[in-house]
Design a protein around this motif. Structure first.
Motif, PDB file in Angstrom:
ATOM      1  N   ASP A   1     -11.223  23.193  -9.655  1.00  0.00           N
ATOM      2  CA  ASP A   1     -10.397  24.062 -10.491  1.00  0.00           C
ATOM      3  C   ASP A   1      -9.055  23.384 -10.780  1.00  0.00           C
ATOM      4  OD1 ASP A   1      -9.333  26.165 -11.861  1.00  0.00           O
ATOM      5  OD2 ASP A   1      -8.901  27.375 -10.083  1.00  0.00           O
ATOM      6  N   THR A   2      -8.735  23.251 -12.048  1.00  0.00           N
ATOM      7  CA  THR A   2      -7.514  22.530 -12.432  1.00  0.00           C
ATOM      8  C   THR A   2      -6.443  23.461 -12.994  1.00  0.00           C
ATOM      9  OG1 THR A   2      -8.410  22.079 -14.654  1.00  0.00           O
ATOM     10  CG2 THR A   2      -8.802  20.410 -12.942  1.00  0.00           C
ATOM     11  N   PHE A   3      -6.614  24.772 -12.815  1.00  0.00           N
ATOM     12  CA  PHE A   3      -5.659  25.718 -13.401  1.00  0.00           C
ATOM     13  C   PHE A   3      -4.246  25.484 -12.865  1.00  0.00           C
ATOM     14  CE2 PHE A   3      -3.429  29.856 -13.275  1.00  0.00           C
ATOM     15  CZ  PHE A   3      -3.357  30.093 -14.640  1.00  0.00           C
ATOM     16  N   ILE A   4      -4.121  25.422 -11.542  1.00  0.00           N
ATOM     17  CA  ILE A   4      -2.805  25.210 -10.929  1.00  0.00           C
ATOM     18  C   ILE A   4      -2.259  23.839 -11.306  1.00  0.00           C
ATOM     19  CG2 ILE A   4      -1.520  25.064  -8.769  1.00  0.00           C
ATOM     20  CD1 ILE A   4      -2.448  27.865  -9.467  1.00  0.00           C
ATOM     21  N   TYR A   5      -3.160  22.850 -11.321  1.00  0.00           N
ATOM     22  CA  TYR A   5      -2.741  21.495 -11.668  1.00  0.00           C
ATOM     23  C   TYR A   5      -2.193  21.445 -13.094  1.00  0.00           C
ATOM     24  CZ  TYR A   5      -5.248  20.020  -7.479  1.00  0.00           C
ATOM     25  OH  TYR A   5      -5.664  19.865  -6.185  1.00  0.00           O
ATOM     26  N   ASN A   6      -2.888  22.125 -13.998  1.00  0.00           N
ATOM     27  CA  ASN A   6      -2.439  22.128 -15.400  1.00  0.00           C
ATOM     28  C   ASN A   6      -1.084  22.805 -15.550  1.00  0.00           C
ATOM     29  OD1 ASN A   6      -4.587  20.747 -16.626  1.00  0.00           O
ATOM     30  ND2 ASN A   6      -5.850  22.602 -16.646  1.00  0.00           N
ATOM     31  N   ILE A   7      -0.865  23.885 -14.798  1.00  0.00           N
ATOM     32  CA  ILE A   7       0.433  24.569 -14.857  1.00  0.00           C
ATOM     33  C   ILE A   7       1.549  23.635 -14.400  1.00  0.00           C
ATOM     34  CG2 ILE A   7       1.831  26.399 -13.814  1.00  0.00           C
ATOM     35  CD1 ILE A   7      -0.623  28.169 -13.792  1.00  0.00           C
ATOM     36  N   VAL A   8       1.311  22.971 -13.258  1.00  0.00           N
ATOM     37  CA  VAL A   8       2.330  22.055 -12.724  1.00  0.00           C
ATOM     38  C   VAL A   8       2.547  20.882 -13.671  1.00  0.00           C
ATOM     39  CG1 VAL A   8       2.894  20.484 -10.831  1.00  0.00           C
ATOM     40  CG2 VAL A   8       1.855  22.701 -10.346  1.00  0.00           C
ATOM     41  N   ILE A   9       1.456  20.323 -14.199  1.00  0.00           N
ATOM     42  CA  ILE A   9       1.544  19.174 -15.097  1.00  0.00           C
ATOM     43  C   ILE A   9       2.353  19.515 -16.335  1.00  0.00           C
ATOM     44  CG2 ILE A   9       0.200  17.761 -16.711  1.00  0.00           C
ATOM     45  CD1 ILE A   9      -1.973  17.620 -14.526  1.00  0.00           C
ATOM     46  N   TYR A  10       2.032  20.654 -16.967  1.00  0.00           N
ATOM     47  CA  TYR A  10       2.726  21.008 -18.204  1.00  0.00           C
ATOM     48  C   TYR A  10       4.158  21.489 -17.946  1.00  0.00           C
ATOM     49  CZ  TYR A  10      -1.466  20.324 -20.966  1.00  0.00           C
ATOM     50  OH  TYR A  10      -2.545  19.751 -21.591  1.00  0.00           O
ATOM     51  N   PHE A  11       4.367  22.141 -16.807  1.00  0.00           N
ATOM     52  CA  PHE A  11       5.726  22.561 -16.467  1.00  0.00           C
ATOM     53  C   PHE A  11       6.617  21.341 -16.251  1.00  0.00           C
ATOM     54  CE2 PHE A  11       8.970  23.805 -13.295  1.00  0.00           C
ATOM     55  CZ  PHE A  11       9.606  24.795 -14.034  1.00  0.00           C
ATOM     56  N   ALA A  12       6.086  20.354 -15.519  1.00  0.00           N
ATOM     57  CA  ALA A  12       6.849  19.118 -15.276  1.00  0.00           C
ATOM     58  C   ALA A  12       7.062  18.353 -16.574  1.00  0.00           C
ATOM     59  CB  ALA A  12       6.113  18.248 -14.257  1.00  0.00           C
ATOM     60  N   ALA A  13       6.042  18.358 -17.433  1.00  0.00           N
ATOM     61  CA  ALA A  13       6.156  17.646 -18.704  1.00  0.00           C
ATOM     62  C   ALA A  13       7.203  18.301 -19.609  1.00  0.00           C
ATOM     63  CB  ALA A  13       4.799  17.614 -19.409  1.00  0.00           C
ATOM     64  N   VAL A  14       7.238  19.643 -19.589  1.00  0.00           N
ATOM     65  CA  VAL A  14       8.239  20.355 -20.393  1.00  0.00           C
ATOM     66  C   VAL A  14       9.644  20.033 -19.904  1.00  0.00           C
ATOM     67  CG1 VAL A  14       9.182  22.648 -20.885  1.00  0.00           C
ATOM     68  CG2 VAL A  14       6.739  22.226 -21.171  1.00  0.00           C
ATOM     69  N   LEU A  15       9.800  19.998 -18.574  1.00  0.00           N
ATOM     70  CA  LEU A  15      11.113  19.656 -18.019  1.00  0.00           C
ATOM     71  C   LEU A  15      11.497  18.226 -18.366  1.00  0.00           C
ATOM     72  CD1 LEU A  15      11.143  21.264 -14.450  1.00  0.00           C
ATOM     73  CD2 LEU A  15      12.387  22.013 -16.486  1.00  0.00           C
ATOM     74  N   LEU A  16      10.532  17.300 -18.249  1.00  0.00           N
ATOM     75  CA  LEU A  16      10.815  15.894 -18.484  1.00  0.00           C
ATOM     76  C   LEU A  16      11.108  15.612 -19.944  1.00  0.00           C
ATOM     77  CD1 LEU A  16      10.814  13.042 -17.065  1.00  0.00           C
ATOM     78  CD2 LEU A  16       8.524  12.768 -18.016  1.00  0.00           C
ATOM     79  N   ALA A  17      10.322  16.231 -20.839  1.00  0.00           N
ATOM     80  CA  ALA A  17      10.521  15.988 -22.273  1.00  0.00           C
ATOM     81  C   ALA A  17      11.535  16.954 -22.875  1.00  0.00           C
ATOM     82  CB  ALA A  17       9.184  16.106 -23.011  1.00  0.00           C
ATOM     83  N   GLY A  18      11.458  18.233 -22.455  1.00  0.00           N
ATOM     84  CA  GLY A  18      12.334  19.247 -23.042  1.00  0.00           C
ATOM     85  C   GLY A  18      13.783  19.092 -22.646  1.00  0.00           C
ATOM     86  N   GLY A  19      14.039  18.791 -21.355  1.00  0.00           N
ATOM     87  CA  GLY A  19      15.416  18.616 -20.889  1.00  0.00           C
ATOM     88  C   GLY A  19      16.149  17.505 -21.632  1.00  0.00           C
ATOM     89  N   PRO A  20      15.588  16.281 -21.642  1.00  0.00           N
ATOM     90  CA  PRO A  20      16.234  15.200 -22.398  1.00  0.00           C
ATOM     91  C   PRO A  20      16.356  15.500 -23.890  1.00  0.00           C
ATOM     92  CG  PRO A  20      14.678  14.281 -20.841  1.00  0.00           C
ATOM     93  CD  PRO A  20      14.485  15.769 -20.808  1.00  0.00           C
ATOM     94  N   LEU A  21      15.331  16.159 -24.467  1.00  0.00           N
ATOM     95  CA  LEU A  21      15.393  16.473 -25.897  1.00  0.00           C
ATOM     96  C   LEU A  21      16.551  17.429 -26.186  1.00  0.00           C
ATOM     97  CD1 LEU A  21      14.199  16.167 -28.705  1.00  0.00           C
ATOM     98  CD2 LEU A  21      12.616  18.037 -28.178  1.00  0.00           C
ATOM     99  N   VAL A  22      16.754  18.419 -25.317  1.00  0.00           N
ATOM    100  CA  VAL A  22      17.889  19.339 -25.481  1.00  0.00           C
ATOM    101  C   VAL A  22      19.204  18.569 -25.389  1.00  0.00           C
ATOM    102  CG1 VAL A  22      19.139  21.254 -24.413  1.00  0.00           C
ATOM    103  CG2 VAL A  22      16.660  21.383 -24.671  1.00  0.00           C
ATOM    104  N   GLY A  23      19.273  17.622 -24.441  1.00  0.00           N
ATOM    105  CA  GLY A  23      20.469  16.800 -24.313  1.00  0.00           C
ATOM    106  C   GLY A  23      20.746  15.964 -25.550  1.00  0.00           C
ATOM    107  N   ILE A  24      19.683  15.413 -26.128  1.00  0.00           N
ATOM    108  CA  ILE A  24      19.827  14.618 -27.355  1.00  0.00           C
ATOM    109  C   ILE A  24      20.289  15.493 -28.515  1.00  0.00           C
ATOM    110  CG2 ILE A  24      18.547  13.308 -29.108  1.00  0.00           C
ATOM    111  CD1 ILE A  24      16.789  12.236 -26.815  1.00  0.00           C
ATOM    112  N   LEU A  25      19.672  16.664 -28.663  1.00  0.00           N
ATOM    113  CA  LEU A  25      20.044  17.564 -29.763  1.00  0.00           C
ATOM    114  C   LEU A  25      21.483  18.045 -29.618  1.00  0.00           C
ATOM    115  CD1 LEU A  25      16.771  19.705 -30.078  1.00  0.00           C
ATOM    116  CD2 LEU A  25      17.567  17.894 -31.612  1.00  0.00           C
TER     117      LEU A  25
END
Length: 322
Positions: free
Chosen positions: A191-215
């Motif tokens: 079951d990858t449900f928990i893994y997918n949540i963690v993966i996408y949450f971390a990806a949002v933080l990694l990509a979203g945080g810097p993108l907000v800083g750039i904007l």
């Protein structure tokens, strides 16, 4: 598909771009050419920055770091792909796949953070020009780069560690040219449900945080440029960050296009083809983007190349007459 014991997994199969044997030399030639251009162009940027004292500024310090990371990023995927084509093998070991995935995530993350740091640098240079050199001192620049590496290392370690906990099915074919995180997780039988949540949450933080800083940085830059009275002053201020804007647009449009597009959750070779943009094409184009309209870089490159051309005959003579 039947579940398999993850301790028995020894290898994955990278399907690449095409199974047609006659296309392999063409694919190999194209990617070898792009890889060599990327390495050569980024090395030139690094050497020109080191050799010219006029470029020993925060902006070019971050640029040389970006060039180094781009070389490392592309080198985690393309050499293995070229070797597989040459050996007529699509196999990558389990350990090799996890290692490749870790370093691909790591260098992509550092790339992302460095682009954010470079946006912050442009914000400080345009919005606080009188205090720029004091605020962007060598200690702070080094700290920003170090934090970028540490944050990315922690993120890639988290993602890779979670993949190590998965058990995989008998079908271990990855429809990609490297071990991309999403594609590997999709092969799991557990079951990858928990893994997918963690993966996408971390990806949002990694990509979203810097993108907000750039904007935010560019919002402040636009507001500051708008306050400049002369057209020449506005053009000069904007020209210092235009190259960075192009690089950011290329990186985010290609990477987000892969992971947020309609094929992001499907096993499709279209995703592999789109991934070439941010893993190969963008690192290859970055040196040209930053040098074509930059007089300082052009001057440093000409000086470095002319100095190398002068030193070569001298070295050859010394070898002939020791």
């Amino acid at each position: 598909m039947e579940p398999g014991n993850d301790t028995q997994i020894s290898e994955f199969v990278l399907l690449g771009f095409s199974e047609e044997p006659e296309l392999q030399p063409l694919i190999s030639g194209i990617f070898l050419s792009m890889y060599l251009i990327m390495v050569f162009a980024n090395l030139l940027i690094i050497l020109a920055t080191i050799s010219d004292s006029h470029l020993h500024t925060p902006m070019y310090f971050f640029l040389s770091n970006l060039s180094f990371v781009d070389i490392c990023f592309t080198s985690t995927t393309i050499p293995k792909m070229l070797r597989n084509i040459q050996m007529q093998s699509r196999v990558i070991t389990y350990e090799g796949c996890i290692t490749q995935m870790y370093f691909a995530l790591f260098f992509a993350g550092v790339d992302d953070f460095l682009l954010t740091v470079m946006a912050y640098d442009r914000f400080m240079a345009i919005c606080h020009p009188l205090h720029y050199m004091v605020l962007m001192n060598p200690q702070l620049c080094g700290l920003l780069v170090l934090v970028s590496w540490i944050m990315s290392a922690l993120h890639s370690l988290l993602q890779s560690s979670m993949v190590l906990q998965l058990s995989f099915c008998r079908d271990l074919e990855i429809p990609h040219f490297f071990c991309e995180l999403n594609q590997v997780v999709q092969l799991a039988c557990s079951d990858t449900f928990i893994y997918n949540i963690v993966i996408y949450f971390a990806a949002v933080l990694l990509a979203g945080g810097p993108l907000v800083g750039i904007l935010y940085s560019y919002f402040q830059i636009v507001f500051s440029i708008h306050g400049i009275s002369s057209a020449q002053g506005k053009y000069k201020a904007f020209s210092t960050c235009s190259s960075h804007l192009v690089a950011v647009s290329l990186f985010y449009s290609s990477s987000l296009g892969v992971y947020l597009g309609p094929d992001a959750t499907h096993r499709s070779q279209l995703s592999a083809t789109a991934s070439v943009m941010y893993t190969v094409v963008t690192p290859m184009l970055n040196p040209f983007i930053y040098s074509l309209r930059n007089r300082d870089i052009k001057r440093a490159l000409k000086s470095f190349l002319s100095m190398a051309a002068i030193k070569r005959p001298i070295v050859l003579r010394l070898r002939k007459h020791p």
